[in-house]
Write a protein that holds these residues in place. Structure first.
Motif, PDB file in Angstrom:
ATOM      1  N   LEU A  19      16.930  29.014 -14.873  1.00 35.93           N
ATOM      2  CA  LEU A  19      18.291  29.241 -14.395  1.00 35.93           C
ATOM      3  C   LEU A  19      18.366  29.988 -13.061  1.00 35.93           C
ATOM      4  CD1 LEU A  19      19.980  30.040 -17.821  1.00 35.93           C
ATOM      5  CD2 LEU A  19      20.121  27.928 -16.477  1.00 35.93           C
ATOM      6  N   LEU A  20      17.374  30.831 -12.780  1.00 34.79           N
ATOM      7  CA  LEU A  20      17.409  31.569 -11.506  1.00 34.79           C
ATOM      8  C   LEU A  20      17.055  30.657 -10.339  1.00 34.79           C
ATOM      9  CD1 LEU A  20      15.740  34.987 -12.464  1.00 34.79           C
ATOM     10  CD2 LEU A  20      18.153  34.532 -12.036  1.00 34.79           C
ATOM     11  N   ALA A  80      21.299  24.734 -30.396  1.00 36.10           N
ATOM     12  CA  ALA A  80      21.856  26.051 -30.080  1.00 36.10           C
ATOM     13  C   ALA A  80      20.959  27.190 -30.579  1.00 36.10           C
ATOM     14  CB  ALA A  80      23.255  26.176 -30.677  1.00 36.10           C
ATOM     15  N   ARG A 119      19.091  30.019 -28.367  1.00 35.46           N
ATOM     16  CA  ARG A 119      19.231  31.467 -28.521  1.00 35.46           C
ATOM     17  C   ARG A 119      17.859  32.140 -28.607  1.00 35.46           C
ATOM     18  NH1 ARG A 119      23.603  29.947 -31.979  1.00 35.46           N
ATOM     19  NH2 ARG A 119      22.337  30.357 -33.827  1.00 35.46           N
ATOM     20  N   TRP A 158      16.511  32.301 -25.099  1.00 31.98           N
ATOM     21  CA  TRP A 158      17.281  33.355 -24.420  1.00 31.98           C
ATOM     22  C   TRP A 158      16.734  34.721 -24.851  1.00 31.98           C
ATOM     23  CZ3 TRP A 158      23.421  33.597 -24.766  1.00 31.98           C
ATOM     24  CH2 TRP A 158      23.889  34.657 -23.968  1.00 31.98           C
ATOM     25  N   LEU A 186      15.288  38.128 -23.056  1.00 35.40           N
ATOM     26  CA  LEU A 186      15.911  39.442 -23.263  1.00 35.40           C
ATOM     27  C   LEU A 186      14.860  40.495 -23.619  1.00 35.40           C
ATOM     28  CD1 LEU A 186      19.125  38.434 -25.245  1.00 35.40           C
ATOM     29  CD2 LEU A 186      18.987  39.220 -22.879  1.00 35.40           C
ATOM     30  N   LEU A 235      25.318  42.741 -23.138  1.00 38.37           N
ATOM     31  CA  LEU A 235      25.298  41.364 -23.615  1.00 38.37           C
ATOM     32  C   LEU A 235      24.002  41.086 -24.372  1.00 38.37           C
ATOM     33  CD1 LEU A 235      26.527  38.583 -23.772  1.00 38.37           C
ATOM     34  CD2 LEU A 235      25.771  38.135 -21.428  1.00 38.37           C
ATOM     35  N   THR A 257      27.762  29.583 -27.852  1.00 36.96           N
ATOM     36  CA  THR A 257      26.425  28.978 -27.778  1.00 36.96           C
ATOM     37  C   THR A 257      26.356  27.666 -28.555  1.00 36.96           C
ATOM     38  OG1 THR A 257      25.480  30.105 -29.726  1.00 36.96           O
ATOM     39  CG2 THR A 257      25.342  31.257 -27.622  1.00 36.96           C
ATOM     40  N   THR A 262      27.140  28.869 -21.914  1.00 38.32           N
ATOM     41  CA  THR A 262      26.012  29.611 -22.498  1.00 38.32           C
ATOM     42  C   THR A 262      24.944  29.877 -21.445  1.00 38.32           C
ATOM     43  OG1 THR A 262      26.381  28.568 -24.642  1.00 38.32           O
ATOM     44  CG2 THR A 262      24.206  29.549 -24.266  1.00 38.32           C
ATOM     45  N   ARG A 263      24.643  28.854 -20.650  1.00 42.07           N
ATOM     46  CA  ARG A 263      23.625  29.040 -19.616  1.00 42.07           C
ATOM     47  C   ARG A 263      24.058  30.084 -18.596  1.00 42.07           C
ATOM     48  NH1 ARG A 263      23.167  23.299 -20.074  1.00 42.07           N
ATOM     49  NH2 ARG A 263      24.341  23.005 -18.141  1.00 42.07           N
ATOM     50  N   LEU A 310      25.995  32.670 -19.201  1.00 45.28           N
ATOM     51  CA  LEU A 310      25.844  33.988 -19.828  1.00 45.28           C
ATOM     52  C   LEU A 310      24.369  34.381 -19.865  1.00 45.28           C
ATOM     53  CD1 LEU A 310      28.455  33.643 -22.714  1.00 45.28           C
ATOM     54  CD2 LEU A 310      28.633  35.107 -20.690  1.00 45.28           C
ATOM     55  N   TRP A 311      23.537  33.428 -20.234  1.00 46.01           N
ATOM     56  CA  TRP A 311      22.088  33.657 -20.214  1.00 46.01           C
ATOM     57  C   TRP A 311      21.665  34.098 -18.807  1.00 46.01           C
ATOM     58  CZ3 TRP A 311      18.140  29.329 -22.080  1.00 46.01           C
ATOM     59  CH2 TRP A 311      16.830  29.843 -22.022  1.00 46.01           C
ATOM     60  N   LEU A 312      22.152  33.362 -17.811  1.00 43.47           N
ATOM     61  CA  LEU A 312      21.823  33.683 -16.422  1.00 43.47           C
ATOM     62  C   LEU A 312      22.204  35.110 -16.078  1.00 43.47           C
ATOM     63  CD1 LEU A 312      20.943  32.929 -13.557  1.00 43.47           C
ATOM     64  CD2 LEU A 312      23.194  31.910 -13.198  1.00 43.47           C
ATOM     65  N   THR A 369      22.149  37.665 -17.941  1.00 44.04           N
ATOM     66  CA  THR A 369      21.108  38.588 -18.420  1.00 44.04           C
ATOM     67  C   THR A 369      19.809  38.412 -17.633  1.00 44.04           C
ATOM     68  OG1 THR A 369      20.249  37.087 -20.141  1.00 44.04           O
ATOM     69  CG2 THR A 369      22.083  38.515 -20.752  1.00 44.04           C
ATOM     70  N   LEU A 370      19.598  37.223 -17.080  1.00 44.20           N
ATOM     71  CA  LEU A 370      18.393  37.007 -16.276  1.00 44.20           C
ATOM     72  C   LEU A 370      18.473  37.761 -14.955  1.00 44.20           C
ATOM     73  CD1 LEU A 370      17.735  33.201 -16.879  1.00 44.20           C
ATOM     74  CD2 LEU A 370      16.446  35.130 -17.800  1.00 44.20           C
TER      75      LEU A 370
END
Lengths: 239, 239
Positions: free
Chosen positions: A86-87, A118, A122, A125, A129, B82, B114, B121-122, B124-126, B128-129
Motif C-alpha cells: 500500500l505504501l 476479509a 485482517r 494487516w 501492526l 486504530l 473490513t 479497508t486498505r 485504513l490499513w494504509l 497504520t502503515l
DNA sequence: CGTCGGGTTGAGTCCATTCAACTTCGGTGG
DNA sequence: CCACCGAAGTTGAATGGACTCAACCCGACG
C-alpha cells in the motif's frame, strides 16, 4: 514450505486450510540472496512483497554522513516489505544479513485477498501492526533504556520471535550478524557496542560466539531488559 | 466534522462519498479530554478506536525508573489507536498533551468495513502503515542523527503533517507542549533539550514561543534535518 | 505578595565517541 | 608449507557530548 509464515500468522488467530491455500496461491517466484545483497532497494516501487523463508534480514536507512541505522530485524516467516503493498514506494532498503531464501507475493494477488478474504486480510494487516508495535518498543529502548538494557531487550525479543517460528534450540538461536551490524541496530559505535556486549557476558546473562546466541540466565536477562512480551500480541484470539 | 480524517485518508487516494458516509456511520460517542488525561490507558482492551478531531496527543511508555518515552505524536485526523482494533490489548498509553476533542469508532463497525468495503479497508490499513513509516524514521533519528538534526527533523515532519489537515498558518503551527515533554520525544534530559532548542534558535531556523512553532528558514531546516518526506506517502494514487 | 511550573544557565561527572594499536582467525597465493 | 592479508573482535587513552545537581529568572495565578 510456507510453514514459517503459517506459524507466524497463526500465532494470533487460527488459519483455515482455505486461507493457507489462498496464501500459497499468491506466491510466485522464489529467490536466494547472498549475505550483503539488497533484497529490496530504497526508492523502488516493487509489484510484489517478499516473504522471508530462511535467513536473517534487516530494514535500514543510510544518512549523508554514511551512518547506517537498522529499523528492524526480519526472521523467517516475516513479510519483509508487506507495507510496500500500500505504501508503494520503498522509503528504505532491506538487506540480507545472511544467505536468505525468499519467496515473492504479487501485489495483484494480495489485492484479490483484500477483496475476497476479509479475515485473512485482517491477519495480514495485523502482521504489519505487530511490526509497528516492535518499532515502538525499539523507540522506547533507544530513548530511555541503558545500552545494556537495550541489548538485553533485543535478545529477549529475538528469542521469543524465533521460538514462534521454531528456530530456537533450547536457549540458543542462530544470530548471523557481526558486532558492527549490531551497532547499527542500537545506534552505537562498534567499540562501545563491543563493551556493552561484554558487560552482558561478564554478568553471565548471555554467550554469543560463532554466530550462536545463548541465553544463560533467562530470568535475570528479562529483568535487566524489563522485557514484557505483550507488544508481540502472541495470544491466539478472534481477530 | 470528520474533515480532518477525510483530509488525512484522502491525501493518499480518493475517498468516495459512500466511503465517507460509511466512516461517519461507525462513529459513536464524542468526548473531550483535558491536558494530561489519558485518552487510552495501557493494559486495557478497548472496544472502540479513537479519532482525534482536535488537539495534540501522544503515545507513551513508562519504565520502572520513571523514565517516559513518547513513541508518536498524534495530530487532528489521526486515529490514535486504530491498531487496537486488531492488536486487542493496549501495550502503551495515549495522553492528551492539550485539550483534545475525540470521537470513537466501534470495533464492531470497523469489522463490518473490513467485510464489506475493501478499498476503504486498505485506506485504513494504509493509515497504520504510515504510522509505522513514521516510527522507522524516528528510530533512524534516535540512532544516527545528531540531537539538533533530530529536532529539526521532527519540526519538519510535524509541519508537513499539520499542513495536510490544514492546521498550519503560513510557516507557523500550534505546538502546545513543554520542553520537558519534548525531551520525552527525543529521549533527552530537560536541560539538554533546552540547549538543543536554543541551538536551532540561534541558528535562526526556528522560533518557538507561546506554544507557537515558526519555521524561519524552511530550506536550511530541511538541510539540517536531511528531511525527505517520501516516508509520509503523500501522493494520491490508487491503493 | 508568595508560590509554582516552565525555562535558562553554570559546573562537574559520567557515558559514548574517536583514534589507534593489537589479536585472532580463516583464506589465499607464493 | 607458510607468509601474508583482511575481516572481526578487543583494549587503552583522550576527546567531547549528555547527564545530574543546583541555582536563578519569570510570568501566571491564588
Amino acid at each position: 514450505m510456507f510453514e514459517p509464515l503459517f506459524l507466524n500468522l497463526g500465532q494470533h488467530d487460527a488459519l483455515s486450510d482455505g486461507e493457507k491455500a489462498m496464501l500459497g496461491g499468491v506466491m510466485s517466484l522464489e529467490r536466494h540472496f547472498l549475505t550483503g545483497q539488497d533484497i529490496v532497494s530504497i526508492g523502488t516501487r516493487p509489484t510484489y512483497s517478499s516473504l522471508l523463508l530462511d535467513g536473517l534480514a534487516a530494514r535500514y536507512k543510510v544518512l549523508e554522513n554514511g551512518g547506517r541505522q537498522f529499523t528492524s530485524l526480519q526472521v523467517p516467516g516475516d513479510f519483509v516489505d508487506l507495507h510496500a503493498f500500500l505504501l508503494k514506494t520503498m522509503d528504505h532498503g532491506i538487506v540480507a544479513l545472511s544467505p536468505c531464501h525468499v519467496i515473492f507475493a504479487e501485489h495483484s494477488g494480495l489485492r484479490v485477498i483484500t477483496e475476497t478474504a476479509a479475515h485473512l486480510t485482517r491477519l495480514l494487516w495485523l502482521d504489519t501492526l505487530v511490526d509497528g508495535a516492535i518499532h515502538r518498543e525499539w523507540i522506547v529502548a533507544m530513548g530511555r533504556r541503558s545500552k545494556t538494557s537495550h541489548l538485553a531487550h533485543l535478545v529477549c525479543e529475538l528469542f521469543v520471535r524465533l521460538q514462534v517460528v521454531e528456530r530456537t534450540n533450547g536457549m540458543s538461536f542462530h544470530l548471523p550478524m557481526s558486532q558492527s551490524e549490531m551497532a547499527d541496530v542500537l545506534g552505537l559505535s562498534v567499540v562501545h557496542m563491543n563493551r556493552v556486549i561484554q558487560s552482558l557476558r561478564k554478568a553471565g546473562l548471555i554467550s554469543w560466539v560463532n554466530h550462536t546466541m545463548t541465553i544463560l540466565d533467562w530470568h535475570r536477562l528479562q529483568e535487566v531488559a524489563e522485557f514484557d512480551p505483550t507488544y508481540l500480541s502472541m495470544g491466539r484470539e478472534p481477530r
